[in-house]
Design an enzyme around this catalytic site. Structure first.
Site, PDB file in Angstrom:
ATOM      1  N   HIS A  52       0.899  -1.319   0.050  1.00  0.00           N
ATOM      2  CA  HIS A  52      -0.100  -0.037  -0.041  1.00  0.00           C
ATOM      3  C   HIS A  52       0.664   1.297  -0.009  1.00  0.00           C
ATOM      4  CE1 HIS A  52      -3.937  -1.977   0.332  1.00  0.00           C
ATOM      5  NE2 HIS A  52      -3.354  -2.816   0.889  1.00  0.00           N
ATOM      6  N   ASP A 100       2.407   2.009  -3.111  1.00  0.00           N
ATOM      7  CA  ASP A 100       2.597   2.372  -4.526  1.00  0.00           C
ATOM      8  C   ASP A 100       1.882   3.547  -4.930  1.00  0.00           C
ATOM      9  OD1 ASP A 100       0.160   0.760  -4.657  1.00  0.00           O
ATOM     10  OD2 ASP A 100       0.772  -0.259  -6.411  1.00  0.00           O
ATOM     11  N   GLY A 156      -7.512 -14.162  -8.078  1.00  0.00           N
ATOM     12  CA  GLY A 156      -8.156 -13.627  -6.735  1.00  0.00           C
ATOM     13  C   GLY A 156      -7.211 -13.899  -5.617  1.00  0.00           C
ATOM     14  N   ALA A 157      -6.233 -14.436  -5.667  1.00  0.00           N
ATOM     15  CA  ALA A 157      -5.263 -14.776  -4.630  1.00  0.00           C
ATOM     16  C   ALA A 157      -4.358 -13.782  -4.361  1.00  0.00           C
ATOM     17  CB  ALA A 157      -4.498 -16.022  -4.994  1.00  0.00           C
ATOM     18  N   GLY A 158      -4.089 -12.590  -5.093  1.00  0.00           N
ATOM     19  CA  GLY A 158      -3.335 -11.510  -4.596  1.00  0.00           C
ATOM     20  C   GLY A 158      -1.800 -11.739  -5.180  1.00  0.00           C
ATOM     21  N   LEU A 159      -1.769 -12.555  -6.281  1.00  0.00           N
ATOM     22  CA  LEU A 159      -0.732 -12.757  -7.106  1.00  0.00           C
ATOM     23  C   LEU A 159      -0.706 -11.955  -8.771  1.00  0.00           C
ATOM     24  CD1 LEU A 159      -0.095 -16.726  -5.922  1.00  0.00           C
ATOM     25  CD2 LEU A 159       0.975 -14.515  -5.058  1.00  0.00           C
ATOM     26  N   ASP A 176       1.964  -3.888  -9.591  1.00  0.00           N
ATOM     27  CA  ASP A 176       1.906  -5.309 -10.214  1.00  0.00           C
ATOM     28  C   ASP A 176       2.335  -5.402 -11.761  1.00  0.00           C
ATOM     29  OD1 ASP A 176       0.607  -5.386  -7.850  1.00  0.00           O
ATOM     30  OD2 ASP A 176      -1.491  -5.401  -8.472  1.00  0.00           O
TER      31      ASP A 176
HETATM   32  C1  GLA Z   1      -2.771  -4.296  -4.997  1.00  0.00           C
HETATM   33  C2  GLA Z   1      -2.831  -3.270  -6.242  1.00  0.00           C
HETATM   34  C3  GLA Z   1      -1.256  -2.777  -6.127  1.00  0.00           C
HETATM   35  C4  GLA Z   1      -0.966  -2.327  -4.608  1.00  0.00           C
HETATM   36  C5  GLA Z   1      -1.324  -3.428  -3.649  1.00  0.00           C
HETATM   37  C6  GLA Z   1      -0.966  -3.135  -2.127  1.00  0.00           C
HETATM   38  O1  GLA Z   1      -2.181  -5.365  -5.430  1.00  0.00           O
HETATM   39  O2  GLA Z   1      -3.005  -3.871  -7.391  1.00  0.00           O
HETATM   40  O3  GLA Z   1      -1.266  -1.667  -6.900  1.00  0.00           O
HETATM   41  O4  GLA Z   1      -1.583  -1.134  -4.309  1.00  0.00           O
HETATM   42  O5  GLA Z   1      -2.469  -3.761  -3.893  1.00  0.00           O
HETATM   43  O6  GLA Z   1       0.346  -2.975  -2.269  1.00  0.00           O
END
Ligand code: GLA
Length: 379
Positions: free
Chosen positions: A35, A37, A120-123, A170
């Site tokens: 959080h 970026d 949807g896993a945050g990858l 990302d």
């Molecule tokens: C998600 C967003 C990124 C970043 C992260 C938190 O992955 O796509 O741009 O803000 O959350 O670090």
């Protein structure tokens, strides 16, 4: 069969010949800098060895025909007549739309899309698809692959077409990463450096198997709170506030906004410290920074859930673990641990058992090498 083989074979079946071009763009795991970026700060992600792949051939016109192996359906559209719809192809349309907007002369193609980044896993499965599509457009249209420019195209596609208000991390990780390295990125200037990972450790991605809806609204709320804090300090972004300035005036802020700002300001410093620790090959310090980052995301930024806290605690209790933290946007999805290479398998079986005992949930663990960013692949 690997994804590479699957997209090649899928292409042959549908289009009756070998693909002319093969592209691959990876997902990512963020090591530290969460959080930060969208606060113009610092991040340290690495690309993982799970990716989106497209096998393709150029067309003479400005049409696209793409088959998705995952969804088993074909989408078709013209680059001169783009309309919003729903589903997996919107990421590709969004990239096409931004390339048009950037006045790059893009050509059409026929392709087959596949991948193994879990959704949807945050990858960052969506950033992987965006960067694979951008790489495909670059290949058929003959423009240069400029990672930062292409990452911005992907981010804009996500912001304007898909409607997700993400930062740049990302797409940059997927576009610009180098194998064996983490990407130390300044999200304001988009300058980056490749930082090698210490040899004696592996990065273990730990998927809690929890997913949370409503992530978008919580994410946008955090962004708004960060902007409010930056306004209070009279600067463009929290990146511009030093810890000293923050300490001097923090009592004038509302408690929630104060804690959000404290997370971002301390997290930016942790990224700089993590880069220094990696350069010095100091896994102890690096791991300690992971642990502090998690505590800050849990207590100040409040983006963890119970499962993330449990899996991180289970990892941290293992002696082979230098440190662990949630990764990505939060509220569910994955955590990341830094683990002694020699003991990685034992770590995984002990931590998963402990997580199961505390949460009643089954986690997925992947040992991930730092992979290469988006590129063309030989067949
Ligand atoms: C998600 C967003 C990124 C970043 C992260 C938190 O992955 O796509 O741009 O803000 O959350 O670090």
């Amino acid at each position: 069969m690997g994804v590479k083989q699957k997209v090649i074979e899928g292409f042959q079946k549908i289009f009756g010949e070998k693909p002319a071009i093969l592209v691959r763009a990876p997902g990512r795991v963020n090591l530290i800098g969460e959080h930060t970026d969208y606060n113009d700060g610092f991040v340290l992600p690495m690309a993982i060895n799970r990716a989106a792949w497209i096998a393709l051939r150029p067309r003479d016109d400005r049409r696209l025909q793409i088959y998705s192996l995952d969804y088993q359906e074909t989408a078709e559209f013209s680059l001169d007549d783009l309309h919003k719809g729903e589903g997996w192809v919107e990421y590709i349309k969004g990239v096409a739309n931004e390339l048009n907007f950037a006045r790059l002369q893009v050509k059409g193609w026929d392709g087959v899309l596949g991948g193994d980044v879990p959704n949807g896993a945050g990858l960052s499965s969506s950033a992987a698809v965006e960067m694979a599509a951008a790489r495909a457009f670059a290949a058929v249209s003959g423009f240069n692959w400029e990672p930062a420019r292409m990452a911005q195209i992907g981010q804009r596609a996500e912001n304007h077409w898909v409607g997700v208000n993400c930062g740049i991390m990302d797409q940059m990780a997927s576009a610009a990463a180098q194998a064996g390295h983490a990407l130390f990125l300044d999200c304001r200037s988009l300058e980056y450096e490749q930082v090698p990972l210490p040899n004696e450790v592996v990065v273990v991605v730990m998927d809690t198997s929890t997913r949370r809806g409503l992530v978008d609204s919580a994410y946008n709320e955090r962004r708004a709170q960060c902007e409010a804090a930056a306004n209070f300090f009279g600067v463009p972004a929290l990146r511009d506030v030093s810890l000293e300035e923050f300490q001097a005036k923090r009592d004038e802020l509302k408690n929630t906004v104060m804690r959000r700002a404290r997370h971002v300001i301390t997290e930016n410093q942790r990224v700089l410290d993590a880069v220094a620790a990696m350069r010095a090959g100091d896994s102890q310090i690096l791991g300690h920074l992971f642990n502090e980052s998690h505590a800050s995301l849990r207590d100040d930024f409040e983006v963890t859930n119970e499962a993330l806290n449990q899996i991180v605690a289970a990892a941290q209790r293992q002696s082979a673990c230098y440190g662990a933290r949630m990764t990505g946007a939060g509220f569910g999805g994955c955590a990341v641990a830094l683990v002694e290479r020699e003991k990685a398998d034992a770590f995984i079986s002990a931590a998963s058992k402990e997580y199961r005992r505390h949460s009643g949930l089954e986690a997925l663990f992947y040992i991930s090498q730092a992979a290469e960013g988006a590129g063309l692949v030989a067949q």
